[in-house]
Write an enzyme that holds these catalytic residues in place. Structure first.
Site, PDB file in Angstrom:
ATOM      1  N   ASP A  83      98.693 -41.737  10.136  1.00 27.43           N
ATOM      2  CA  ASP A  83      97.247 -41.882   9.936  1.00 27.43           C
ATOM      3  C   ASP A  83      96.522 -41.710  11.271  1.00 27.43           C
ATOM      4  O   ASP A  83      97.110 -41.940  12.337  1.00 27.43           O
ATOM      5  CB  ASP A  83      96.923 -43.291   9.418  1.00 27.43           C
ATOM      6  CG  ASP A  83      97.287 -43.477   7.950  1.00 27.43           C
ATOM      7  OD1 ASP A  83      97.616 -42.493   7.275  1.00 27.43           O
ATOM      8  OD2 ASP A  83      97.221 -44.635   7.488  1.00 27.43           O
ATOM      9  N   ARG A  97      96.749 -33.836   6.977  1.00 24.70           N
ATOM     10  CA  ARG A  97      95.865 -34.415   5.954  1.00 24.70           C
ATOM     11  C   ARG A  97      94.443 -34.358   6.524  1.00 24.70           C
ATOM     12  O   ARG A  97      94.201 -34.855   7.621  1.00 24.70           O
ATOM     13  CB  ARG A  97      96.212 -35.874   5.663  1.00 24.70           C
ATOM     14  CG  ARG A  97      95.192 -36.548   4.723  1.00 24.70           C
ATOM     15  CD  ARG A  97      95.239 -38.072   4.784  1.00 24.70           C
ATOM     16  NE  ARG A  97      96.480 -38.617   4.320  1.00 24.70           N
ATOM     17  CZ  ARG A  97      96.968 -39.787   4.779  1.00 24.70           C
ATOM     18  NH1 ARG A  97      96.323 -40.471   5.703  1.00 24.70           N
ATOM     19  NH2 ARG A  97      98.111 -40.248   4.319  1.00 24.70           N
ATOM     20  N   HIS A 134      87.210 -38.086  -1.963  1.00 30.00           N
ATOM     21  CA  HIS A 134      86.759 -38.380  -3.330  1.00 30.00           C
ATOM     22  C   HIS A 134      85.461 -37.646  -3.616  1.00 30.00           C
ATOM     23  O   HIS A 134      84.833 -37.852  -4.643  1.00 30.00           O
ATOM     24  CB  HIS A 134      86.516 -39.889  -3.493  1.00 30.00           C
ATOM     25  CG  HIS A 134      87.597 -40.717  -2.885  1.00 30.00           C
ATOM     26  ND1 HIS A 134      87.544 -41.176  -1.595  1.00 30.00           N
ATOM     27  CD2 HIS A 134      88.774 -41.127  -3.382  1.00 30.00           C
ATOM     28  CE1 HIS A 134      88.641 -41.848  -1.309  1.00 30.00           C
ATOM     29  NE2 HIS A 134      89.416 -41.828  -2.375  1.00 30.00           N
TER      30      HIS A 134
HETATM   31  P1  FDA Z   1      82.291 -39.770   1.010  1.00 32.14           P
HETATM   32  O1  FDA Z   1      82.397 -41.011   1.836  1.00 32.14           O
HETATM   33  O2  FDA Z   1      81.179 -38.828   1.312  1.00 32.14           O
HETATM   34  O3  FDA Z   1      82.240 -40.207  -0.496  1.00 32.14           O
HETATM   35  C1  FDA Z   1      82.076 -39.277  -1.552  1.00 32.14           C
HETATM   36  C2  FDA Z   1      82.124 -40.016  -2.865  1.00 32.14           C
HETATM   37  O4  FDA Z   1      83.424 -40.572  -3.053  1.00 32.14           O
HETATM   38  C3  FDA Z   1      81.189 -41.241  -2.951  1.00 32.14           C
HETATM   39  O5  FDA Z   1      79.908 -40.871  -3.350  1.00 32.14           O
HETATM   40  C4  FDA Z   1      81.909 -42.086  -3.977  1.00 32.14           C
HETATM   41  O6  FDA Z   1      81.680 -41.608  -5.275  1.00 32.14           O
HETATM   42  C5  FDA Z   1      83.368 -41.851  -3.643  1.00 32.14           C
HETATM   43  N1  FDA Z   1      83.854 -42.857  -2.672  1.00 32.14           N
HETATM   44  C6  FDA Z   1      84.144 -42.658  -1.376  1.00 32.14           C
HETATM   45  N2  FDA Z   1      84.606 -43.781  -0.798  1.00 32.14           N
HETATM   46  C7  FDA Z   1      84.583 -44.723  -1.764  1.00 32.14           C
HETATM   47  C8  FDA Z   1      84.937 -46.094  -1.798  1.00 32.14           C
HETATM   48  N3  FDA Z   1      85.395 -46.741  -0.740  1.00 32.14           N
HETATM   49  N4  FDA Z   1      84.801 -46.756  -2.969  1.00 32.14           N
HETATM   50  C9  FDA Z   1      84.341 -46.121  -4.070  1.00 32.14           C
HETATM   51  N5  FDA Z   1      83.993 -44.822  -4.095  1.00 32.14           N
HETATM   52  C10 FDA Z   1      84.104 -44.138  -2.968  1.00 32.14           C
HETATM   53  N6  FDA Z   1      90.294 -42.121   7.358  1.00 32.14           N
HETATM   54  C11 FDA Z   1      90.677 -42.151   8.661  1.00 32.14           C
HETATM   55  O7  FDA Z   1      89.833 -42.305   9.542  1.00 32.14           O
HETATM   56  N7  FDA Z   1      91.999 -42.018   8.978  1.00 32.14           N
HETATM   57  C12 FDA Z   1      92.961 -41.824   8.047  1.00 32.14           C
HETATM   58  O8  FDA Z   1      94.140 -41.694   8.386  1.00 32.14           O
HETATM   59  C13 FDA Z   1      92.566 -41.780   6.687  1.00 32.14           C
HETATM   60  N8  FDA Z   1      93.469 -41.585   5.691  1.00 32.14           N
HETATM   61  C14 FDA Z   1      93.029 -41.366   4.403  1.00 32.14           C
HETATM   62  C15 FDA Z   1      93.940 -41.030   3.406  1.00 32.14           C
HETATM   63  C16 FDA Z   1      93.481 -40.693   2.141  1.00 32.14           C
HETATM   64  C17 FDA Z   1      94.458 -40.297   1.089  1.00 32.14           C
HETATM   65  C18 FDA Z   1      92.071 -40.724   1.855  1.00 32.14           C
HETATM   66  C19 FDA Z   1      91.528 -40.333   0.507  1.00 32.14           C
HETATM   67  C20 FDA Z   1      91.185 -41.117   2.815  1.00 32.14           C
HETATM   68  C21 FDA Z   1      91.640 -41.462   4.085  1.00 32.14           C
HETATM   69  N9  FDA Z   1      90.778 -41.865   5.077  1.00 32.14           N
HETATM   70  C22 FDA Z   1      91.203 -41.936   6.375  1.00 32.14           C
HETATM   71  C23 FDA Z   1      89.393 -42.309   4.710  1.00 32.14           C
HETATM   72  C24 FDA Z   1      88.385 -41.183   4.819  1.00 32.14           C
HETATM   73  O9  FDA Z   1      88.222 -40.846   6.165  1.00 32.14           O
HETATM   74  C25 FDA Z   1      87.032 -41.590   4.243  1.00 32.14           C
HETATM   75  O10 FDA Z   1      86.540 -42.703   4.909  1.00 32.14           O
HETATM   76  C26 FDA Z   1      87.051 -41.885   2.760  1.00 32.14           C
HETATM   77  O11 FDA Z   1      87.934 -41.077   2.077  1.00 32.14           O
HETATM   78  C27 FDA Z   1      85.663 -41.674   2.141  1.00 32.14           C
HETATM   79  O12 FDA Z   1      85.263 -40.347   2.333  1.00 32.14           O
HETATM   80  P2  FDA Z   1      85.163 -39.256   1.140  1.00 32.14           P
HETATM   81  O13 FDA Z   1      85.804 -38.021   1.616  1.00 32.14           O
HETATM   82  O14 FDA Z   1      85.692 -39.798  -0.106  1.00 32.14           O
HETATM   83  O15 FDA Z   1      83.611 -38.907   1.071  1.00 32.14           O
END
Ligand code: FDA
Length: 303
Positions: A130, A180, A223
């Site tokens: 990570d 990733r 997401h």
């Molecule tokens: P964004 O935050 O723009 O959200 C888009 C939509 O997704 C929201 O409108 C909502 O619908 C949904 N959503 C997002 N987060 C949500 C939540 N917490 N609860 C409910 N709904 C939510 N970060 C990092 O810094 N280092 C890492 O190693 C990792 N590893 C990692 C692994 C995996 C498998 C995932 C999916 C994510 C990570 N992350 C991470 C976290 C990542 O950086 C980020 O903070 C979250 O995924 C939220 O960003 P989105 O891409 O979902 O988009």
């Protein structure tokens, strides 16, 4: 504002004590964390596997400053790898370097991570490192490069909110690294990270294209339906097979979308955190989305 307030609160024990005083807290935590012990995480992964979703174990832990505790973490990951083998579940593992001694000594961290990567190689498994906050990025890449020199079963994470990431991806692709891609979850200064969601998303799309075009198997972790649609469209335009990459999401978030993508024939992996040290992880999930704070508040009132 909400994000920085929650991140600030997450650093104090006051909110934890406050939340702990509510009986229903466990059920709230469970929305994002599979359980406190390994058996609960295995059950959660069995349920995901039955829906055609693979997983990545995350034993919750970060910012560990005791050498003995970092060695405990290694032992736990070796236990996890053994249990994947024994149960036959479809999962790999994710680790954080501050869990494995990055704040103690880089050599200790390297040796600890190496022990996990080596055990995973023997068992035919894969270890994802990570990415934490930007003060750790260079050190994380250094350790990753050392490991990747000798082992192919290790991958890394990049964050689209950092200005530096495009250059990092170019270098990682030269190594043939499996990446990733995520947006990034830490509270970064404007000197290191794009300040607006629009810029982070634009960079995410640019990086996603670089990764998919590389022909290496990567994880597109988000997401965000817009990012997912952009990925699907780009892959279709370039005739990139659905089996050439995977989408990744976090446990308990957008389960509907996880299942929909599987039904459409995409590969889906869910990151499954478990363990007693759930607090910082839980706070990052709350900070990402105001609706989650209302979810907690509602359950606290009900409880
Ligand atoms: P964004 O935050 O723009 O959200 C888009 C939509 O997704 C929201 O409108 C909502 O619908 C949904 N959503 C997002 N987060 C949500 C939540 N917490 N609860 C409910 N709904 C939510 N970060 C990092 O810094 N280092 C890492 O190693 C990792 N590893 C990692 C692994 C995996 C498998 C995932 C999916 C994510 C990570 N992350 C991470 C976290 C990542 O950086 C980020 O903070 C979250 O995924 C939220 O960003 P989105 O891409 O979902 O988009």
């Amino acid at each position: 504002m909400l994000r920085s307030t929650l991140l600030y609160l997450s650093k104090s024990d006051r909110l934890k004590d406050f939340l702990n005083s509510f009986k229903s807290f466990n059920s709230i935590t469970r929305r994002f964390v599979a359980g406190e012990d390994l058996a609960e995480a295995v059950d959660a992964i069995c349920a995901l596997n039955s829906k055609g979703i693979t997983a990545s174990f995350d034993h919750l832990g970060e910012s560990i400053t005791s050498e003995a505790e970092t060695r405990e973490e290694v032992r736990e990951y070796l236990r996890v790898l053994d249990s994947i083998k024994e149960t036959g579940i479809h999962s790999n593992v994710s680790v954080k370097l501050t869990q494995l001694g990055l704040d103690v000594s880089h050599e200790l961290c390297y040796q600890n991570t190496l022990a996990i990567v080596r055990a995973a190689a023997t068992l035919g498994n894969f270890v994802r490192i990570d990415m934490e906050d930007s003060t750790k990025t260079d050190y994380t890449f250094d350790i990753f490069r050392r490991l990747r020199h000798d082992y192919e079963n290790v991958g890394i994470v990049v964050q689209s909110y950092l200005y530096r990431t495009e250059r990092d991806v170019e270098e990682l692709l030269k190594l043939g690294a499996r990446v990733r891609l995520c947006k990034g979850a830490y509270n970064e200064p404007p000197s290191a990270a794009f300040p607006s969601k629009q810029q982070v998303d634009q960079n995410y799309t640019r990086l996603m294209k670089m990764l998919l075009e590389s022909g290496i198997y990567h994880g597109i972790a988000t997401h965000d339906e817009e990012m997912i649609e952009a990925t699907k469209t780009f892959a279709a335009q370039r005739s990139i097979s659905k089996a050439a990459f995977e989408f990744q999401m976090l446990y308990g978030i957008r389960r509907d979308l996880q299942e929909r993508l599987v039904a459409e024939g995409y590969r889906m992996r869910v990151y499954v955190p478990y363990g007693k040290y759930w607090y910082p992880y839980f706070m990052r999930r709350l900070a990402e989305r105001p609706a989650n704070v209302w979810f907690v508040a509602k359950n606290m009132i009900k409880g």
